[in-house]
Design an enzyme around this catalytic site. Structure first.
Site, PDB file in Angstrom:
ATOM      1  N   ASN A 253      41.282  31.640  12.224  1.00  0.00           N
ATOM      2  CA  ASN A 253      40.142  31.266  12.405  1.00  0.00           C
ATOM      3  C   ASN A 253      38.712  31.841  12.177  1.00  0.00           C
ATOM      4  OD1 ASN A 253      41.339  28.711  11.889  1.00  0.00           O
ATOM      5  ND2 ASN A 253      42.684  29.101  14.119  1.00  0.00           N
TER       6      ASN A 253
ATOM      7  N   SER B 138      46.884  28.426  15.054  1.00  0.00           N
ATOM      8  CA  SER B 138      48.016  27.386  14.509  1.00  0.00           C
ATOM      9  C   SER B 138      48.820  28.264  13.759  1.00  0.00           C
ATOM     10  CB  SER B 138      47.472  26.464  13.210  1.00  0.00           C
ATOM     11  OG  SER B 138      46.731  26.946  12.659  1.00  0.00           O
TER      12      SER B 138
ATOM     13  N   HIS C  70      49.057  26.384   5.594  1.00  0.00           N
ATOM     14  CA  HIS C  70      49.822  26.499   7.525  1.00  0.00           C
ATOM     15  C   HIS C  70      51.336  26.560   5.823  1.00  0.00           C
ATOM     16  CE1 HIS C  70      46.247  24.714   9.526  1.00  0.00           C
ATOM     17  NE2 HIS C  70      47.056  26.286  10.088  1.00  0.00           N
TER      18      HIS C  70
ATOM     19  N   GLY D  47      43.547  26.007  16.255  1.00  0.00           N
ATOM     20  CA  GLY D  47      42.473  26.719  16.252  1.00  0.00           C
ATOM     21  C   GLY D  47      41.223  27.424  16.541  1.00  0.00           C
TER      22      GLY D  47
ATOM     23  N   ASP E 213      48.032  21.678   2.896  1.00  0.00           N
ATOM     24  CA  ASP E 213      47.049  22.106   3.430  1.00  0.00           C
ATOM     25  C   ASP E 213      46.747  23.362   2.438  1.00  0.00           C
ATOM     26  OD1 ASP E 213      48.205  23.708   5.099  1.00  0.00           O
ATOM     27  OD2 ASP E 213      47.237  22.616   6.533  1.00  0.00           O
TER      28      ASP E 213
END
Length: 189
Positions: free
Chosen positions: A80, A13, A164, A50, A161
């Site tokens: 991830n 991502s 990101h 992801g 978050d």
């Protein structure tokens, strides 16, 4: 005009541009910066939210089966895996197989390192973060030690978050990676 060089940006991502417009993604901004410096380059965004190192390997295998192959690859994987606490040995083995394949095909590549993005015990973090240094020593790629350098932990450069990058954060990453990307292009015959 110089020959068009194609770079595949293989990642998760962070490469894809989670939560921001496609034109603000890392590959799009880096491509724009490289073109502004006179490079005839196209960067293909192969980021997938992801994705793990294993998933990236499978996607790259499919991509490399096609012709023409890319002139170079940027490998940004592992965040991830760390979030899922995947065994560092497994992550290293998977990334190693990606880099070995690119080496066999004589495709220059950039490896971007990753650090722990969530709290963890020190032993796991140390084992995970050492993966990238070992691979850099083994393969001598163009090496950017931490993909989120100068961005991670800065609320002004991240989405809510805290992981990101936002548009400004992605632009900062692309600007920081720019000289490394130019070094990568210099390795393309």
């Amino acid at each position: 005009m110089k020959r068009l060089k194609t770079i595949v940006a293989l990642g998760d991502s962070l490469t894809e541009g989670f939560g921001i417009p496609a034109e603000a993604s890392f590959p799009a901004v880096l491509q724009s910066l490289l073109r502004s410096k006179g490079h005839n380059v196209s960067i293909i965004n192969q980021g997938l939210s992801g994705d793990t190192a294993w998933g990236g390997k499978k996607r790259l295998d499919r991509y490399l089966a096609n012709k023409p192959r890319p002139d170079a690859v940027i490998v940004e994987l592992g965040a991830n895996d760390a979030i899922q606490f995947t065994d560092p040995w497994d992550v290293e083995a998977t990334l190693d197989s990606i880099l070995q394949r690119l080496t066999e095909l004589e495709i220059p590549f950039m490896l971007t390192g990753m650090k722990m993005l969530l709290p963890s015990d020190g032993d796991y973090a140390e084992a995970f973060e050492s993966i990238y240094l070992k691979l850099a020593e083994r393969y001598d790629p163009v090496f950017y030690p931490f993909f989120l350098e100068g961005v991670f932990g800065n609320p002004a450069l991240n989405l809510e978050d805290g992981i990101h990058p936002n548009i400004a954060g992605t632009a900062r990453i692309a600007e920081s990676v720019l000289p490394f990307a130019e070094s990568l292009l210099a390795r393309v015959p």
